[in-house]
Design a protein around this motif. Structure first.
Motif, PDB file in Angstrom:
ATOM      1  N   ILE A 338      -4.785 -86.707 -51.665  1.00 33.68           N
ATOM      2  CA  ILE A 338      -5.641 -86.003 -50.803  1.00 33.68           C
ATOM      3  C   ILE A 338      -6.775 -85.400 -51.344  1.00 33.68           C
ATOM      4  CG2 ILE A 338      -5.714 -84.303 -48.954  1.00 33.68           C
ATOM      5  CD1 ILE A 338      -3.038 -84.980 -47.921  1.00 33.68           C
ATOM      6  N   THR A 339      -7.889 -85.573 -50.874  1.00 37.22           N
ATOM      7  CA  THR A 339      -9.298 -84.789 -51.854  1.00 37.22           C
ATOM      8  C   THR A 339      -9.990 -83.915 -50.610  1.00 37.22           C
ATOM      9  OG1 THR A 339      -9.305 -86.690 -53.353  1.00 37.22           O
ATOM     10  CG2 THR A 339     -11.207 -85.194 -53.360  1.00 37.22           C
ATOM     11  N   VAL A 340     -10.124 -82.869 -50.864  1.00 33.33           N
ATOM     12  CA  VAL A 340     -10.831 -81.828 -50.057  1.00 33.33           C
ATOM     13  C   VAL A 340     -11.997 -81.478 -50.670  1.00 33.33           C
ATOM     14  CG1 VAL A 340     -10.565 -79.573 -48.869  1.00 33.33           C
ATOM     15  CG2 VAL A 340      -8.527 -80.763 -49.433  1.00 33.33           C
ATOM     16  N   TYR A 341     -13.230 -81.811 -50.110  1.00 30.93           N
ATOM     17  CA  TYR A 341     -14.574 -81.467 -50.465  1.00 30.93           C
ATOM     18  C   TYR A 341     -15.063 -80.339 -49.775  1.00 30.93           C
ATOM     19  CZ  TYR A 341     -14.555 -85.940 -52.888  1.00 30.93           C
ATOM     20  OH  TYR A 341     -14.130 -86.964 -53.599  1.00 30.93           O
ATOM     21  N   THR A 342     -15.562 -79.328 -50.287  1.00 29.38           N
ATOM     22  CA  THR A 342     -16.485 -78.296 -49.731  1.00 29.38           C
ATOM     23  C   THR A 342     -17.992 -78.596 -50.174  1.00 29.38           C
ATOM     24  OG1 THR A 342     -14.491 -76.733 -49.826  1.00 29.38           O
ATOM     25  CG2 THR A 342     -16.909 -75.784 -49.598  1.00 29.38           C
ATOM     26  N   LEU A 343     -18.671 -78.776 -49.142  1.00 31.39           N
ATOM     27  CA  LEU A 343     -20.005 -79.204 -49.134  1.00 31.39           C
ATOM     28  C   LEU A 343     -21.038 -78.101 -49.132  1.00 31.39           C
ATOM     29  CD1 LEU A 343     -20.061 -82.204 -46.798  1.00 31.39           C
ATOM     30  CD2 LEU A 343     -19.239 -82.158 -49.122  1.00 31.39           C
ATOM     31  N   LEU A 344     -22.019 -78.256 -49.903  1.00 31.44           N
ATOM     32  CA  LEU A 344     -23.165 -77.367 -49.572  1.00 31.44           C
ATOM     33  C   LEU A 344     -23.811 -77.382 -48.380  1.00 31.44           C
ATOM     34  CD1 LEU A 344     -24.985 -77.928 -53.084  1.00 31.44           C
ATOM     35  CD2 LEU A 344     -23.840 -76.081 -52.427  1.00 31.44           C
ATOM     36  N   ASP A 345     -24.259 -76.209 -47.810  1.00 31.87           N
ATOM     37  CA  ASP A 345     -24.894 -76.099 -46.457  1.00 31.87           C
ATOM     38  C   ASP A 345     -25.935 -77.010 -46.195  1.00 31.87           C
ATOM     39  OD1 ASP A 345     -25.033 -75.311 -43.718  1.00 31.87           O
ATOM     40  OD2 ASP A 345     -26.359 -73.696 -44.197  1.00 31.87           O
ATOM     41  N   GLY A 346     -25.898 -78.112 -45.320  1.00 34.76           N
ATOM     42  CA  GLY A 346     -27.069 -78.701 -44.802  1.00 34.76           C
ATOM     43  C   GLY A 346     -27.000 -80.220 -45.542  1.00 34.76           C
TER      44      GLY A 346
END
Length: 441
Positions: A338-346
């Motif tokens: 399981i890989t959880v990515y937190t993305l940059l806004d936009g």
């Protein structure tokens, strides 16, 4: 004539700056933001140069010219190059910390330090106008910029020679930006006459803009990638790089694309007989009296679906863990991640497009990747969760070597703020609900 030439170069630099700032605002990529500062500095320097050559230089015009072209231009050009090339966040963070602190300190000193000598309509030389400390800061900015640009160009060329696809794509833009850095340093050292200095700074602004436009390939929707492939239809082959080996084309899914999100990669149920041979050690059972036909899948009399197939695979794998002789026991060593990515806004849409291409490539080229699912997180629009299930550790290792995965990791880097990875071992499982196929983006 020299003043007119400088003003014409200013107009060109202003147009290039506007285009780059517009793209930086749209893409929100840090290296584009850094190069936007470079463009603004070069444009202001050319404007002050043109006005000074026309009306005569004074203290403010000279200081702005030096700040824009001799300090901000090369330092932030090198910063953008490091942000584009460096694959370690620690290197990029150190570069930003150095560039910001050095720029702030140098700006204060270059503004407050007294000038010496007299200024006229001729292009002033920094060595004849500044004292030792401002000259030392300008020289330091040039040395750092030249080392960073040359180092990044050399590393990119070396990686391209090793058939690194990302480096091969970036080699030409990196070379153009490095050439722009050479022109900036040459035009601000005081060695060139005024006409050549104006041409050098104007050409540098144009090269920075053109190089930035080539850093990310632009594909029309539905073009540039084949339906299940992981590489563009054209591009790498023309540069002498063989495309990744691909499996035979897989028939397109029967259901129409669903507009909902949730890509899933499941093994086809019809292939289960080929993938898992029948255990011939089980004695043949006597024939039973004919019974009325019952649907194999009570919840879906029309026939099995992909989710039914993976549900049976998971159930067999769970049974196989307890009973090694049971059918499906060969999946007892299945593992997942399981890989959880937190993305940059936009950056959500850009990341989702890369994820869609990755899932399609896994479908075509990874028969031992049993499940590959990308999920949105309700209430957290900047988070994405990948769930992957592999037949065994060998399949997991083969997945990590896939070129389409390496491409995804390289291209998604600029969209991701943080990543968390959880390794899994398969236990009892059931997947009762069907999921959409490849949705339209």
């Amino acid at each position: 004539m020299v003043a007119l030439l400088a003003l014409l170069a200013t107009l060109g630099a202003l147009a290039a700056t506007g285009l780059l700032v517009q793209r930086a605002y749209k893409e929100r990529l840090l290296y584009l933001i850094a190069w936007s500062f470079t463009q603004v500095g070069l444009t202001l320097a050319l404007l002050c140069m043109g006005l000074g050559l026309m009306m005569g230089f004074n203290g403010p015009l000279f200081r702005v010219m030096e700040l824009g072209a001799a300090l901000i231009g090369p330092v932030w050009l090198a910063l953008g190059m490091i942000e584009l090339i460096a694959r370690y966040v620690q290197v990029r963070f150190a570069a930003w910390l150095f560039a910001i602190s050095y720029t702030v300190v140098a700006i204060v000193i270059l503004i407050l330090d007294p000038l010496k000598g007299s200024l006229s309509k001729s292009l002033p030389k920094p060595s004849a106008t500044y004292d030792a400390l401002p000259l030392l800061l300008i020289d330091g900015a040039h040395v750092v910029a030249v080392i960073a640009l040359a180092g990044c160009t050399g590393v990119t060329a070396w990686l391209a020679s090793k058939r690194d696809q990302e480096a091969a794509e970036l080699l030409i833009p990196v070379a153009l930006v490095a050439l722009a850095g050479v022109l900036v340093v040459s035009g601000t050292r005081g060695f060139l006459p005024a006409p050549l200095a104006a041409i050098a700074l104007g050409a540098a602004a144009g090269l920075v803009w053109y190089g930035s436009m080539r850093t990310i390939p632009v594909y029309e929707e539905g073009e540039g990638y084949d339906e299940y492939g992981d590489e563009p239809a054209t591009g790498y082959e023309e540069q002498g790089y063989p495309s990744a080996a691909k499996a035979e084309p897989v028939p397109a899914p029967t259901p129409p694309p669903d507009s909902r999100r949730g890509e899933l990669r499941f093994p086809e149920p019809v292939a289960e007989e080929l993938r898992y041979p029948v255990n011939t050690s089980i004695p043949e059972q006597p024939q039973q009296p004919a019974q009325p036909a019952q649907p194999a899948y009570p919840d879906n009399p029309a026939g099995p679906t992909a989710i039914d197939g993976i549900g049976n695979v998971l159930e067999q794998a769970a049974l196989g863990r307890a009973r090694p002789g049971a059918p499906g026991g060969e999946l007892a060593n299945a593992c997942g991640q399981i890989t959880v990515y937190t993305l940059l806004d936009g950056r959500e849409d850009a990341f989702d497009r890369l994820a869609t291409d990755l899932v399609k490539a896994a479908l075509a080229a990874e028969p031992d990747t049993l499940v590959f699912a990308s999920h949105d997180v309700v209430g957290a629009p900047t988070q994405r969760i990948f769930y992957q299930l592999f037949r065994d550790e060998a399949a997991f290792a083969a997945h990590r070597r896939q070129p389409h995965l390496q491409r995804f990791l390289a291209e998604s880097r600029t969209h991701v703020l943080a990543t968390n990875v959880i390794e899994l071992k398969l236990g009892p499982a059931k997947m009762p609900l069907p999921a959409p196929e490849f949705p339209g983006r």
